[in-house]
Design a protein around this motif. Structure first.
Motif, mmCIF file in Angstrom:
data_model
loop_
_atom_site.group_PDB
_atom_site.id
_atom_site.type_symbol
_atom_site.label_atom_id
_atom_site.label_comp_id
_atom_site.label_asym_id
_atom_site.label_seq_id
_atom_site.Cartn_x
_atom_site.Cartn_y
_atom_site.Cartn_z
ATOM 1 N N LEU A 116 0.825 -1.209 0.000
ATOM 2 C CA LEU A 116 0.000 0.000 0.000
ATOM 3 C C LEU A 116 0.861 1.263 0.000
ATOM 4 O O LEU A 116 0.543 2.246 -0.685
ATOM 5 N N VAL A 117 1.945 1.236 0.774
ATOM 6 C CA VAL A 117 2.837 2.395 0.819
ATOM 7 C C VAL A 117 3.446 2.654 -0.559
ATOM 8 O O VAL A 117 3.594 3.807 -0.988
ATOM 9 N N LEU A 118 3.783 1.579 -1.267
ATOM 10 C CA LEU A 118 4.401 1.733 -2.582
ATOM 11 C C LEU A 118 3.472 2.411 -3.581
ATOM 12 O O LEU A 118 3.942 3.059 -4.529
ATOM 13 N N VAL A 119 2.173 2.242 -3.410
ATOM 14 C CA VAL A 119 1.246 2.922 -4.316
ATOM 15 C C VAL A 119 1.477 4.428 -4.268
ATOM 16 O O VAL A 119 1.577 5.097 -5.302
ATOM 17 N N VAL A 120 1.579 4.976 -3.061
ATOM 18 C CA VAL A 120 1.783 6.419 -2.909
ATOM 19 C C VAL A 120 3.229 6.798 -3.213
ATOM 20 O O VAL A 120 3.491 7.758 -3.951
ATOM 21 N N ARG B 6 9.451 6.736 3.588
ATOM 22 C CA ARG B 6 9.352 6.318 2.188
ATOM 23 C C ARG B 6 8.984 7.488 1.288
ATOM 24 O O ARG B 6 9.555 7.672 0.206
ATOM 25 N N ILE B 7 8.046 8.317 1.735
ATOM 26 C CA ILE B 7 7.649 9.473 0.921
ATOM 27 C C ILE B 7 8.802 10.457 0.793
ATOM 28 O O ILE B 7 9.094 10.952 -0.306
ATOM 29 N N PHE C 51 13.081 12.839 -2.915
ATOM 30 C CA PHE C 51 14.462 13.040 -3.357
ATOM 31 C C PHE C 51 14.706 12.331 -4.684
ATOM 32 O O PHE C 51 15.270 12.887 -5.619
ATOM 33 N N LYS C 52 14.269 11.082 -4.767
ATOM 34 C CA LYS C 52 14.509 10.304 -5.985
ATOM 35 C C LYS C 52 13.803 10.911 -7.185
ATOM 36 O O LYS C 52 14.289 10.816 -8.320
#
Length: 465
Positions: free
Chosen positions: A57-61, A141-142, A147-148
Motif C-alpha cells: 500500500l505504501v508503494l502505491v503512494v 518512504r515518501i 528526493f529520488k
C-alpha cells in the motif's frame, strides 16, 4: 552517443546500497531475536510479513509520487512538482491514520489469527509499538521518493545507512539488555526499529530544508490536490499490485515447498536469502529506469515531441543493463552455489537442497531481471497495465507449471516453474514492443533512425537543462 547507461548506473547504484543496507540490518536483527527462542522468532516473522503487506500500500503512494515528480521535473513544471509533494504528504497522513489506528486496536486479533500462546502475545507486543509508529515508516518512504523524483538517489542512501547503522547498535542493547539497559526482548526490537526510523526521518527533514527540492507551495488546495492525489494513486497502483502479487505467490510457493519436508524448506530459505541479495540489483535498475522514463517523458512533452522514441531508447539500454546483471547473477549462483550454501548451514541435506535451488535459479534470473527492469520503464511511461497483467499471468503460470512438474520431478519441478513463469512474463511484456514500432505510438508514422536519434539527443539536452 553513450545513451542512458551512465545515468541508469548512477541512479541505480545508491538505490542498491540502500536496499542492501536494509537487508543486512534485518538479518543481524533476526540473529539477536533468534537467541530469545522460537516464539520470539515466530512473532517477529509475522511482524515482518504484515509490514511487507502494508508496504504494498505504501508503494502505491511512494512510487506514484516518484514518477509524477520526475515527470514534472523533466517538464520544468515547478508548480506541478509542488502539487505532487503536497498531495503525497496528505496521502501519507491519511494512509498512516487509516492503518495505524485500526491496526493498533486490532493488534491482539491480528496476532491471534496466525499464532497462539506465547508467540501471539509477543507479536501483539510488537504491534503495540509498530502500529503507532507506522507513520514514521510511511513518511520516510515518501521523503526518500521525493528526493529520488528529482534524480537524487544518494541522499536516501545516506539516511538509510544512518538509520540501519543505528539499528545495528540499538538491537542488542534493547533486545538483550546488557549493562544498564533493560532486556526488552521482542518489544525492544520494535523500539530499536522505531527509534532508528525516527532519527533517520529527522535527518531527512533537515536535508529537505537545506536542499533545493520542489517546495510545497503554489496552486489551489482544493481540486488541484485532489486530482493530483488521484493521479499519484493511479500511477503507483501498478507498482503496489506487482509487489503484493509477488509477495502472495511467494507465500503460496513456500507452502508448496513445505510438502517436500523440512530440508527442502530450509534449503529454499538459504537460497532465497542469496537470491534476495542479487535480485535487489534488478529492483535498483527498475527504480532508476522508472525515474528516468518519467523524467524523459516530461521533457519530451515540454519539447512538444512524441516521447515514444526516447522511451524505446531507454528501454533498450535498461534491457542491456538488466541483461548483464541477470546473466552475471545466474553465473554466480551456478558457480558459487556450494560454497555459498556452506556459509549458511552445515547440514548436508539442507545444503544439497540449497545448491539445487541456486543452480536451477540460473535459468530464472536472466528473464526475471529483464521483467523487473523493463516493468519500471513501462509503468513510469504510462503503460502500467500491461506489466501488471504480464506479472499476474506469469505468476499463475509459475504456480500451475510448478505444481504440475512437482509430481514427476519433485521439488525441482517447483524451481522449474519459477523459470517458466518468468519467461511467460517476459514474453507478454515484450509483445507490444514487437508489434509497435518506435515512434508509432499515437498513430504517427515511424521515423528514420537519424531523425529518431536527433530527437532523443534534443530531449535529453532539454531534460538536463
Amino acid at each position: 552517443m553513450r545513451g542512458h547507461l551512465p545515468r541508469l548506473v548512477a541512479l541505480a547504484g545508491p538505490v542498491y546500497g540502500e536496499l542492501l543496507s536494509g537487508v543486512v540490518a534485518s538479518v543481524v536483527g533476526a540473529y539477536w531475536v533468534a537467541g530469545l527462542g522460537a516464539p520470539a522468532v515466530a512473532a517477529v516473522t509475522l511482524a515482518g510479513t504484515v509490514e511487507n503487506l502494508l508496504l504494498g500500500l505504501v508503494l502505491v503512494v511512494a512510487s506514484g509520487a516518484t514518477v509524477r515528480l520526475a515527470h514534472a521535473h523533466g517538464a520544468g513544471d515547478r508548480a506541478g512538482a509542488g502539487r505532487v509533494a503536497r498531495a503525497a504528504w496528505r496521502l501519507c497522513a491519511l494512509g498512516s491514520l487509516l492503518i495505524a489506528v485500526p491496526g493498533f486496536l486490532a493488534r491482539d486479533r491480528i496476532a491471534g489469527a496466525f499464532l497462539d500462546g506465547e508467540a501471539a502475545a509477543l507479536a501483539a507486543d510488537w504491534f503495540t509499538v509498530a502500529f503507532p509508529a507506522f507513520a514514521l515508516f510511511f513518511a520516510q518512504r515518501i521523503a526518500d521518493e521525493l528526493f529520488k523524483g528529482v534524480g537524487d538517489t544518494r541522499t536516501p542512501l545516506r539516511t538509510a545507512l544512518l538509520g540501519n547503522a543505528l539499528l545495528l547498535v540499538l538491537d542488542p542493547l534493547l533486545i538483550l539488555g546488557p549493562g544498564p539497559f533493560p532486556a526488552l526482548g521482542v518489544t525492544g526490537a520494535a523500539l530499536a526499529l522505531t527509534v532508528s526510523r525516527a532519527v533517520a526521518l529527522a535527518v531527512t527533514a533537515l536535508l529537505r530544508r537545506r536542499h533545493r527540492l520542489p517546495a510545497p507551495g503554489g496552486g489551489p488546495l482544493g481540486e488541484g490536490l485532489l486530482a493530483e492525489g488521484r493521479a499519484i494513486t493511479a500511477t503507483g497502483a501498478p507498482f503496489g499490485l506487482d509487489f503484493t502479487a509477488r509477495m502472495g505467490v511467494g507465500t503460496v510457493q513456500l507452502g508448496l515447498v513445505a510438502a517436500f519436508g523440512v530440508p527442502a524448506v530450509a534449503g529454499y530459505g538459504v537460497g532465497y536469502r542469496v537470491l534476495l541479495i542479487v535480485t535487489m540489483a534488478f529492483y535498483a535498475v527498475r527504480q532508476a529506469a522508472a525515474i528516468e522514463a518519467a523524467r524523459l517523458t516530461g521533457a519530451a512533452r515540454r519539447a512538444g515531441a512524441d516521447p515514444a522514441a526516447v522511451v524505446h531508447s531507454l528501454a533498450r539500454d535498461t534491457a542491456r543493463l538488466a541483461g548483464v546483471l541477470g546473466a552475471g547473477a545466474a553465473l554466480l549462483c551456478a558457480a558459487a552455489a556450494r560454497p555459498v550454501a556452506a556459509l549458511f548451514t552445515d547440514d548436508p541435506a539442507v545444503a544439497g537442497e540449497a545448491v539445487d535451488f541456486l543452480r536451477m535459479s540460473g535459468l530464472y534470473l536472466l528473464p526475471y531481471a529483464l521483467v523487473v527492469a523493463l516493468g519500471g520503464v513501462h509503468q513510469a511511461a504510462g503503460a502500467g497495465r500491461r506489466p501488471v497483467v504480464a506479472v499476474l499471468l506469469g505468476l499463475t503460470a509459475q504456480l500451475g507449471s510448478g505444481a504440475a512438474l512437482a509430481g514427476p520431478f519433485g521439488v525441482r519441478g517447483l524451481w522449474a516453474g519459477m523459470t517458466i513463469g518468468a519467461l511467460v512474463q517476459l514474453a507478454l511484456l515484450l509483445l507490444p514492443l514487437s508489434r509497435r514500432r518506435a515512434g508509432a505510438v499515437g498513430g504517427g508514422p515511424r521515423r528514420n533512425v537519424p531523425e529518431e536519434a536527433s530527437e532523443i539527443r534534443l530531449i535529453e539536452r532539454n531534460a538536463s537543462a
